[in-house]
Design a protein around this motif. Structure first.
Motif, PDB file in Angstrom:
ATOM      1  N   GLY A  66     -42.483 -16.705  41.935  1.00 19.68           N
ATOM      2  CA  GLY A  66     -41.060 -16.493  41.657  1.00 19.68           C
ATOM      3  C   GLY A  66     -40.179 -16.585  42.883  1.00 19.68           C
ATOM      4  N   GLY A  67     -40.773 -16.959  44.045  1.00 21.51           N
ATOM      5  CA  GLY A  67     -39.988 -17.137  45.253  1.00 21.51           C
ATOM      6  C   GLY A  67     -39.776 -15.864  46.059  1.00 21.51           C
ATOM      7  N   GLU A  68     -40.312 -14.730  45.597  1.00 23.83           N
ATOM      8  CA  GLU A  68     -40.144 -13.462  46.308  1.00 23.83           C
ATOM      9  C   GLU A  68     -41.515 -12.931  46.717  1.00 23.83           C
ATOM     10  OE1 GLU A  68     -38.451  -8.980  45.422  1.00 23.83           O
ATOM     11  OE2 GLU A  68     -37.515 -10.704  44.441  1.00 23.83           O
ATOM     12  N   VAL A  69     -41.674 -12.654  48.001  1.00 19.45           N
ATOM     13  CA  VAL A  69     -42.966 -12.205  48.515  1.00 19.45           C
ATOM     14  C   VAL A  69     -43.222 -10.766  48.089  1.00 19.45           C
ATOM     15  CG1 VAL A  69     -44.295 -11.725  50.595  1.00 19.45           C
ATOM     16  CG2 VAL A  69     -42.871 -13.779  50.482  1.00 19.45           C
ATOM     17  N   HIS A  70     -44.445 -10.506  47.579  1.00 16.95           N
ATOM     18  CA  HIS A  70     -44.844  -9.146  47.216  1.00 16.95           C
ATOM     19  C   HIS A  70     -46.344  -9.035  47.437  1.00 16.95           C
ATOM     20  CE1 HIS A  70     -45.079 -11.613  43.492  1.00 16.95           C
ATOM     21  NE2 HIS A  70     -46.216 -10.963  43.294  1.00 16.95           N
ATOM     22  N   ALA A  71     -46.840  -7.796  47.446  1.00 16.18           N
ATOM     23  CA  ALA A  71     -48.277  -7.577  47.591  1.00 16.18           C
ATOM     24  C   ALA A  71     -48.983  -8.081  46.341  1.00 16.18           C
ATOM     25  CB  ALA A  71     -48.573  -6.101  47.818  1.00 16.18           C
ATOM     26  N   ALA A  72     -50.047  -8.855  46.529  1.00 11.00           N
ATOM     27  CA  ALA A  72     -50.735  -9.472  45.394  1.00 11.00           C
ATOM     28  C   ALA A  72     -51.468  -8.423  44.568  1.00 11.00           C
ATOM     29  CB  ALA A  72     -51.724 -10.524  45.880  1.00 11.00           C
ATOM     30  N   GLY A  73     -51.374  -8.569  43.257  1.00 10.32           N
ATOM     31  CA  GLY A  73     -52.095  -7.709  42.332  1.00 10.32           C
ATOM     32  C   GLY A  73     -53.069  -8.522  41.509  1.00 10.32           C
ATOM     33  N   GLU A  74     -53.743  -7.861  40.585  1.00 12.49           N
ATOM     34  CA  GLU A  74     -54.790  -8.546  39.831  1.00 12.49           C
ATOM     35  C   GLU A  74     -54.240  -9.596  38.871  1.00 12.49           C
ATOM     36  OE1 GLU A  74     -56.952  -5.667  37.507  1.00 12.49           O
ATOM     37  OE2 GLU A  74     -55.177  -4.409  37.302  1.00 12.49           O
ATOM     38  N   ASN A  75     -52.931  -9.562  38.592  1.00 10.90           N
ATOM     39  CA  ASN A  75     -52.337 -10.544  37.684  1.00 10.90           C
ATOM     40  C   ASN A  75     -51.718 -11.735  38.414  1.00 10.90           C
ATOM     41  OD1 ASN A  75     -52.961  -9.000  35.402  1.00 10.90           O
ATOM     42  ND2 ASN A  75     -51.126  -7.756  35.667  1.00 10.90           N
ATOM     43  N   CYS A  76     -51.832 -11.753  39.734  1.00 12.97           N
ATOM     44  CA  CYS A  76     -51.195 -12.827  40.493  1.00 12.97           C
ATOM     45  C   CYS A  76     -51.924 -14.158  40.320  1.00 12.97           C
ATOM     46  CB  CYS A  76     -51.139 -12.455  41.975  1.00 12.97           C
ATOM     47  SG  CYS A  76     -49.812 -11.287  42.364  1.00 12.97           S
TER      48      CYS A  76
END
Length: 424
Positions: free
Chosen positions: A163-173
């Motif tokens: 989505g263009g926004e950096v976030h900590a990866a989770g199991e649904n990434c």
């Protein structure tokens, strides 16, 4: 006020990967067995180190753990509460099992920025911003070479820019949007002190991917709360208080003003139990003059049986600022005029009278006495703590002053020469 969030939730993303998972600590027998083993070793009286003493911790078993499994190694990150947990910080235990190497374990201590906490309650996968330091656990062998200046561990945080926004990866990434960033976290091996390393959110993918010697992890904050004064988010300490950056800044100012005098933030204090100050300067003025306006008075009662005389001296210290007094009662035995004996102090008791909602008094043990070098005077010392509830800029504290009451007697006659108090 507690700020409730779902610590076990991640961003709703339609992708999936086989690398990152979550679960409960008690569901992983190998992990649980390993953690119990290192905790047992740390509790042993043999070969304890200062680092081991300082790193006793409890696994927060109700919280999800973060699992990173690439097929060759499996890393687990668990939220923990340390026995000596610093305020406005949280800690994680990281354990990595490897098919080709020894198992490693260490603790990461995070000091978050206020912006990170404020955003975290709405988005638990927001990239961490703040400082982090690393503490060794004896099991991983990293204390063997104390000649090294620094001992370090590499940690890898997996991010996602879906989505263009950096976030900590989770199991649904989605795997195609995931990327790794590796950080070296160290401590000073010569003195065992952690070294804070700053972590800022990455702008996007780079070439800093993790390797087999790194430890994939993600920050897992402990319980958050809302600062009722500012609305900012804080962390709940082991004593149940809410600690925000503003409260800690005020605490630092108090530490400088009080200069060794004990104080404690206590959110349980009500408005009836505190003296309110709008600013730190107002409190400092109060602190500097707290014992300036002390009025004293005395009285005595006696009982004479012809052999010796028992006298009880009542010394009243009226601290008008609080509308209360501390009564010091000294019970003595005075020998008869023809005796060669000297007076004896039988007992000393102290009593708080007046406005006890604002002030608490506790006598510390028994009195002590001292005879002057020429044998003419007997000085009696009685120590205690005076705890005052204060509220500064909306934050309630308990400040505890150490006070000594002093009475000086003529050693032969038992007459009172002087009496006063000392703020230590």
């Amino acid at each position: 006020m507690s700020k409730s969030i779902d610590h076990n939730s991640f961003l709703v993303e339609n992708g999936n990967n086989n690398i990152i998972k979550t679960g409960k600590f008690n569901d992983f027998k190998e992990l649980k067995s390993f953690v119990e083993k290192i905790k047992k070793e740390k509790e042993s009286l043999l070969h304890r180190t200062s680092i081991e003493d300082n790193n006793d911790f409890t696994i927060l078993e109700d919280r999800d753990i973060y699992i990173y499994d690439d097929g060759l190694t499996t890393s687990y990150t668990m939220a923990i509460q340390k026995e000596n947990q610093s305020t406005f910080s949280f800690s994680n235990l990281v354990v990595k099992f490897s098919n080709n190497d020894t198992t490693t374990a260490f603790i990461l201590n995070y000091i978050p920025s206020q912006d990170y906490l404020n955003n975290y309650v709405n988005d638990p996968q927001i990239p961490f911003q703040g400082e982090v330091n690393y503490e060794s656990i004896d099991y991983d062998g990293s204390l063997d070479d104390l000649n090294a200046r620094y001992t370090c561990n590499s940690i890898t945080v997996t991010y996602c820019n879906y989505g263009g926004e950096v976030h900590a990866a989770g199991e649904n990434c989605t795997p195609s949007f995931m990327f790794d960033v590796t950080y070296d976290i160290c401590y000073d091996s010569n003195n065992g002190q952690p070294l804070n390393e700053s972590i800022d959110p990455p702008a996007g993918p780079n070439n800093g991917g993790g390797g087999s010697n790194s430890n994939p992890t993600i920050p897992l904050p402990t319980d958050t709360c809302e600062d009722s004064n500012t609305g900012n988010i804080g962390l709940i300490g082991g004593n149940g208080n809410c600690y925000s950056s503003e409260m800690l800044a005020l605490s630092d100012e108090l530490e400088e003003i009080l200069d060794g005098i004990d104080y404690e933030y206590d959110s349980s204090l009500t408005d009836y139990e505190v003296i309110s100050f709008n600013t730190v300067d107002e409190f400092e003025e109060f602190h500097d003059s707290i014992f300036d306006d002390v009025e004293t008075e005395d009285s005595e009662t006696s009982n004479d049986d012809g052999i010796s005389k028992t006298k009880t001296f009542d010394h009243i210290f009226d601290i008008g600022m609080f509308s209360y007094t501390i009564k010091v009662e000294v019970e003595t035995t005075i020998p008869s005029a023809n005796s060669c004996d000297c007076m004896v102090v039988e007992d000393v008791t102290t009593i708080l009278i007046g406005n006890t909602t604002l002030v608490e008094w506790e006598q510390l043990g028994n009195h002590t006495t001292e005879v002057s070098s020429d044998g003419s005077e007997l000085t009696v010392y009685t120590r205690g703590t005076m705890t005052v509830g204060v509220k500064i800029d909306g934050y309630p504290f308990r400040t505890t002053y150490l006070v000594t009451f002093v009475q000086v007697f003529d050693y032969s006659t038992g007459y009172v020469i002087e009496y006063y108090l000392i703020k230590e």
